[in-house]
Design a protein around this motif. Structure first.
Motif, PDB file in Angstrom:
ATOM      1  N   SER A 192       0.807  -1.231   0.171  1.00  0.00           N
ATOM      2  CA  SER A 192      -0.075   0.164   0.390  1.00  0.00           C
ATOM      3  C   SER A 192       0.773   1.191   0.487  1.00  0.00           C
ATOM      4  N   CYS A 193       2.036   1.298  -0.032  1.00  0.00           N
ATOM      5  CA  CYS A 193       3.002   2.416  -0.113  1.00  0.00           C
ATOM      6  C   CYS A 193       2.941   2.763  -1.709  1.00  0.00           C
ATOM      7  N   ASP A 194       3.108   4.262  -1.341  1.00  0.00           N
ATOM      8  CA  ASP A 194       3.564   5.009  -2.988  1.00  0.00           C
ATOM      9  C   ASP A 194       4.914   5.205  -3.513  1.00  0.00           C
ATOM     10  N   ILE A 195       4.531   5.086  -5.251  1.00  0.00           N
ATOM     11  CA  ILE A 195       5.852   5.244  -5.369  1.00  0.00           C
ATOM     12  C   ILE A 195       6.514   6.671  -5.583  1.00  0.00           C
ATOM     13  N   THR A 196       7.900   6.294  -5.211  1.00  0.00           N
ATOM     14  CA  THR A 196       8.829   7.140  -5.602  1.00  0.00           C
ATOM     15  C   THR A 196       9.720   7.430  -6.683  1.00  0.00           C
ATOM     16  N   GLN A 197       9.722   6.331  -7.833  1.00  0.00           N
ATOM     17  CA  GLN A 197      10.733   6.552  -8.673  1.00  0.00           C
ATOM     18  C   GLN A 197      10.383   5.217  -9.815  1.00  0.00           C
ATOM     19  N   ILE A 198      10.306   5.368 -11.269  1.00  0.00           N
ATOM     20  CA  ILE A 198       9.214   4.389 -11.935  1.00  0.00           C
ATOM     21  C   ILE A 198      11.013   4.542 -13.328  1.00  0.00           C
ATOM     22  N   LEU A 213       3.023  11.076  -1.183  1.00  0.00           N
ATOM     23  CA  LEU A 213       2.269  10.925  -0.322  1.00  0.00           C
ATOM     24  C   LEU A 213       2.372  10.944   0.709  1.00  0.00           C
ATOM     25  N   GLN A 214       2.620   9.398   0.870  1.00  0.00           N
ATOM     26  CA  GLN A 214       3.524   8.578   2.338  1.00  0.00           C
ATOM     27  C   GLN A 214       5.002   9.262   2.846  1.00  0.00           C
ATOM     28  N   PRO A 215       5.143   9.334   4.132  1.00  0.00           N
ATOM     29  CA  PRO A 215       6.281   9.686   4.177  1.00  0.00           C
ATOM     30  C   PRO A 215       6.873   8.390   4.299  1.00  0.00           C
ATOM     31  N   ILE A 216       8.205   8.697   2.883  1.00  0.00           N
ATOM     32  CA  ILE A 216       9.740   7.719   3.119  1.00  0.00           C
ATOM     33  C   ILE A 216      10.265   7.217   4.352  1.00  0.00           C
ATOM     34  N   THR A 217      10.512   5.721   4.234  1.00  0.00           N
ATOM     35  CA  THR A 217      10.691   5.128   5.595  1.00  0.00           C
ATOM     36  C   THR A 217      12.487   5.532   5.449  1.00  0.00           C
ATOM     37  N   ILE A 218      12.772   5.089   6.746  1.00  0.00           N
ATOM     38  CA  ILE A 218      14.612   5.223   6.840  1.00  0.00           C
ATOM     39  C   ILE A 218      14.468   4.375   6.155  1.00  0.00           C
ATOM     40  N   ALA A 219      14.315   3.323   6.157  1.00  0.00           N
ATOM     41  CA  ALA A 219      14.770   1.479   5.371  1.00  0.00           C
ATOM     42  C   ALA A 219      15.126   2.167   3.953  1.00  0.00           C
ATOM     43  N   ALA A 220      13.774   2.881   3.666  1.00  0.00           N
ATOM     44  CA  ALA A 220      13.508   3.513   2.064  1.00  0.00           C
ATOM     45  C   ALA A 220      14.532   4.299   1.820  1.00  0.00           C
ATOM     46  N   SER A 221      15.186   4.819   2.659  1.00  0.00           N
ATOM     47  CA  SER A 221      15.525   6.079   2.007  1.00  0.00           C
ATOM     48  C   SER A 221      17.575   5.510   1.575  1.00  0.00           C
ATOM     49  N   LYS A 222      17.575   4.775   2.859  1.00  0.00           N
ATOM     50  CA  LYS A 222      19.019   4.013   2.785  1.00  0.00           C
ATOM     51  C   LYS A 222      19.518   3.169   0.942  1.00  0.00           C
ATOM     52  N   SER A 269       4.555  -9.973  -6.634  1.00  0.00           N
ATOM     53  CA  SER A 269       4.816 -10.413  -5.364  1.00  0.00           C
ATOM     54  C   SER A 269       4.790  -8.510  -5.018  1.00  0.00           C
ATOM     55  N   PHE A 270       5.237  -7.471  -6.135  1.00  0.00           N
ATOM     56  CA  PHE A 270       5.783  -6.725  -5.299  1.00  0.00           C
ATOM     57  C   PHE A 270       5.458  -5.287  -6.599  1.00  0.00           C
ATOM     58  N   ASP A 271       6.331  -5.637  -6.691  1.00  0.00           N
ATOM     59  CA  ASP A 271       6.006  -4.273  -8.325  1.00  0.00           C
ATOM     60  C   ASP A 271       4.761  -3.935  -8.700  1.00  0.00           C
ATOM     61  N   ALA A 272       4.064  -5.378  -9.307  1.00  0.00           N
ATOM     62  CA  ALA A 272       2.984  -5.242 -10.400  1.00  0.00           C
ATOM     63  C   ALA A 272       1.854  -4.817  -9.819  1.00  0.00           C
ATOM     64  N   LYS A 273       1.780  -5.535  -8.166  1.00  0.00           N
ATOM     65  CA  LYS A 273       0.682  -4.684  -7.088  1.00  0.00           C
ATOM     66  C   LYS A 273       0.895  -3.870  -6.857  1.00  0.00           C
ATOM     67  N   ILE A 274       1.989  -2.896  -7.097  1.00  0.00           N
ATOM     68  CA  ILE A 274       2.155  -1.464  -6.598  1.00  0.00           C
ATOM     69  C   ILE A 274       1.972  -0.126  -7.639  1.00  0.00           C
ATOM     70  N   ILE A 275       1.583  -0.771  -8.667  1.00  0.00           N
ATOM     71  CA  ILE A 275       2.213   0.112 -10.252  1.00  0.00           C
ATOM     72  C   ILE A 275      -0.037  -0.356 -10.187  1.00  0.00           C
ATOM     73  N   ILE A 276      -0.177  -1.433 -10.610  1.00  0.00           N
ATOM     74  CA  ILE A 276      -1.436  -1.749 -10.204  1.00  0.00           C
ATOM     75  C   ILE A 276      -2.436  -1.047  -9.315  1.00  0.00           C
ATOM     76  N   LYS A 277      -2.184  -0.977  -7.949  1.00  0.00           N
ATOM     77  CA  LYS A 277      -2.765  -0.729  -7.075  1.00  0.00           C
ATOM     78  C   LYS A 277      -2.987   1.789  -7.798  1.00  0.00           C
ATOM     79  N   ALA A 278      -1.573   2.223  -8.028  1.00  0.00           N
ATOM     80  CA  ALA A 278      -1.102   3.495  -8.443  1.00  0.00           C
ATOM     81  C   ALA A 278      -1.942   3.954  -9.814  1.00  0.00           C
ATOM     82  N   LEU A 279      -2.406   2.897 -10.790  1.00  0.00           N
ATOM     83  CA  LEU A 279      -3.391   2.883 -11.538  1.00  0.00           C
ATOM     84  C   LEU A 279      -4.558   2.810 -11.917  1.00  0.00           C
TER      85      LEU A 279
END
Length: 623
Positions: free
Chosen positions: A316-322, A338-347, A394-404
């Motif tokens: 359910s997280c947001d996309i930061t780069q495609i 729209l959501q804050p970027i987690t520390i782990a993702a920023s690293k 299990s991840f990228d496809a679900k994210i982009i389909i949800k955003a679309l």
């Protein structure tokens, strides 16, 4: 207490008592009077309820809980009383007028809650729009607060569907915070006439947001908390343990949270208020037979490799780069989440967000909103495109389909894209995983060369009738014509899987040690040596094989049965069974109530009688 319990209690106090029958008869006499009094008190309370048109609360507080974080975002207090002001008015002492007065409300108690609610909405509106830098939106939001409270939603930009329920989230966090406040500032005591109420509510909010650690931080601010032994030991821990937390509870919570993030929303409250209409669900067809040849499915399609960067690991997280590649054509675009970027993702990505600016490794980067970026991606995609990516199923496809779907672009995307292929799944199909233990095959090959007609049998749990209180479960039994039977115990040390056994033996805790000739042997004081000797004694065999496997090495050692050690193991195990296990099994000797009689003498007498009978039988047989 009932009559019997009352008599027992009075008797224990050495006080004369009446019989239970007399006590019961007196209970019936007084019970009718109690019932009549209860009915009278209810009637009196009902009359008082009619006369009371309002309630009178001197202090009050309000809190705002974040729907996502579950923490307290803001809190406010209202009080109509100040003890210091009352004292000054009573004594007319002007010298003490300068004080920290907490009287900030003069209205009625009925209007206190609406006043707190409007004030909290006002502060939330100001903070929300000030962070965005939109002054005009701030003005319109403030103008809409009062009409909104009275049912007029004409000035509200976000109240379009006023006839539907709004998903306000769970109230568990509010109830939890209210409980903490009630323990620190109970209503049975009056703290609203001084600063004490504010301090107590603030401490409850701090505990809600940061746990008990707030006490440590407050004491450090006042230099009242010297460095404890725990902090000294914490500094000696490795860096990865200090960063990730060394407690079992923290590890367990992180594991559960990680699973929940990857699973997505499997349960949500207020499910009836979701605005999305459920599509008509047809009967699920049977699954067609799969063909492992991926080229048969692609046909005349365009192969596009893509990857996403997101604000976290949840679906359910947001996309930061495609980013995508098709031949020599490349696509790369940053997206403002729209959501804050987690520390782990920023690293991992190097992306951070401050306000309306997106940074990569501290440098501002051009970005778009999600809808513009997805439209640009759809325009860039070739016809009949098939997206390839690693672990996208299990991840990228679900994210982009949800955003679309959220941006109503799913139909445009399906007109250009024929599907998605997970390269991880393809890799697993063409590189099957071995189902057997990696130590099995090398071990069998070496043993077959040295023994005739070698057979290996998988076995279960063994019990020796002579010592029924001990059991063993070896990994296998080896049988050959030259040596007979032998047990097999296999070890695959995970912490040494990438090392050779010679390097692993340098570790003082490792169970293989070098002898005087430089050969690796199982350390005779290690528990694995006792394990193999116990297996030999239980299975009544003269030898066994101890096998150790790593990715770089293999060790096979023959262990000879040690009869003296086996007798020592039997004696100690028998002593443990007789003194600890058997008394607990028969009468719960170690978990019995203190006032019960101990069972150990009974067990000892029984065992002594049994031993004496066996000795008498042996003497008679000898005669």
């Amino acid at each position: 207490m009932g009559p019997v319990q009352t008599v027992n209690f009075v008797t224990a106090l050495n006080v004369p008592c009446i019989s239970p029958n007399n006590l019961k008869s007196r209970e019936r006499e007084i019970g009718k009077t109690i019932e009549e009094y209860a009915l009278t008190s209810c009637k009196k309370a009902l009359e008082e309820e009619y006369l009371m048109n309002s309630y009178n609360f001197i202090p009050g507080h309000a809190t705002v809980i974040g729907n996502l974080s579950g923490k307290c975002l803001h809190f406010r207090l209202k009080s109509t009383d100040c003890r210091k002001c009352n004292y000054i008015d009573e004594k007319d002492d002007a010298s003490e007028k300068d004080h920290d007065c907490r009287r900030n409300y003069s209205g009625s108690s009925n209007a206190m809650e609406p006043a707190l609610a409007v004030e909290m909405d006002m502060l939330y509106a100001i903070k929300q729009n000030t962070s965005k830098g939109d002054i005009e939106n701030l003005k319109s939001t403030i103008d809409a607060i009062v009409p909104h409270a009275f049912g007029d939603y004409s000035l509200c930009s976000s109240c379009e569907n006023t006839n539907k329920l709004a998903n306000l989230g769970s109230s568990q966090s509010n109830e939890s915070l209210n409980f903490v406040i009630s323990t620190k500032a109970p209503k049975s005591k009056h703290f609203g006439g001084s600063q004490s109420l504010g301090y107590r509510v603030a401490s409850a909010v701090s505990q809600k947001n940061d746990g008990r650690n707030y006490v440590v931080e407050v004491n450090k601010t006042h230099r009242l908390y010297p460095e404890s032994e725990r902090e000294k030991r914490q500094k000696l821990l490795p860096q990865h343990i200090r960063e990730n937390g060394g407690t079992k509870k923290g590890s367990r919570l992180r594991s559960v949270r990680s699973k929940e993030i990857r699973e997505g929303d499997s349960y949500t409250s207020a499910i009836s208020s979701i605005e999305e209409e459920s599509p008509y669900i047809e009967e699920i067809p049977s699954r067609p037979a799969e063909n492992d040849n991926i080229n048969l499915h692609l046909g005349n399609t365009a192969t596009v490799f893509f990857d996403l960067e997101t604000t976290g690991l949840g679906i359910s997280c947001d996309i930061t780069q495609i980013a995508a590649v098709f031949g020599t054509n490349k696509f790369s675009q940053y997206v403002m989440p729209l959501q804050p970027i987690t520390i782990a993702a920023s690293k991992v990505t190097g992306l951070t967000r401050f306000g309306n600016v997106l940074y990569r490794n501290g440098i501002p980067v051009p970005h778009q909103n999600s809808k513009e970026c997805l439209k640009e991606l759809i325009t860039w995609l070739p016809e009949n495109a098939v997206l390839f990516g690693h672990n996208v199923k299990s991840f990228d496809a679900k994210i982009i389909i949800k955003a679309l779907t959220d941006e109503n672009l799913i139909n445009d995307f399906e007109s250009k894209c024929n599907g998605v292929v997970d390269t991880l799944h393809v890799l697993e199909l063409h590189t099957p995983i071995e189902t057997c233990c990696p130590a099995d095959q090398p071990e069998l090959d070496k043993l077959r060369k040295e023994h005739e007609n070698l057979k290996v049998e998988e076995v279960g749990f063994f019990i020796n009738p002579n010592v029924p209180f001990i059991g063993a479960s070896p990994d296998g039994i080896v049988t050959c014509d030259c040596c007979g039977q032998a047990v097999v115990e296999i070890k695959c040390p995970f912490c040494k899987k990438h090392d050779s056994l010679e390097n692993a033996s340098d570790d003082k805790n490792f169970y293989l040690k070098k002898d005087n000739d430089g050969n690796l042997k199982l350390y005779t004081k290690h528990m694995y040596y006792y394990q193999v000797q116990t297996q030999l004694g239980i299975c009544q065999m003269e030898s066994g094989y101890f096998v150790v496997w790593t990715e770089k090495d293999l060790h096979i050692e023959q262990i000879v049965f040690n009869n003296e050690l086996w007798k020592e193991i039997c004696d100690k195990s028998k002593h443990l069974f007789i003194t600890a296990i058997l008394p607990e099994l028969i009468g719960k000797f170690y978990s019995r109530l203190p006032n019960r009689q101990p069972l150990k003498p009974v067990v000892n007498n029984y065992l002594c009688e049994k031993e004496s009978k066996s000795k008498d039988n042996n003497e008679q047989n000898t005669e």
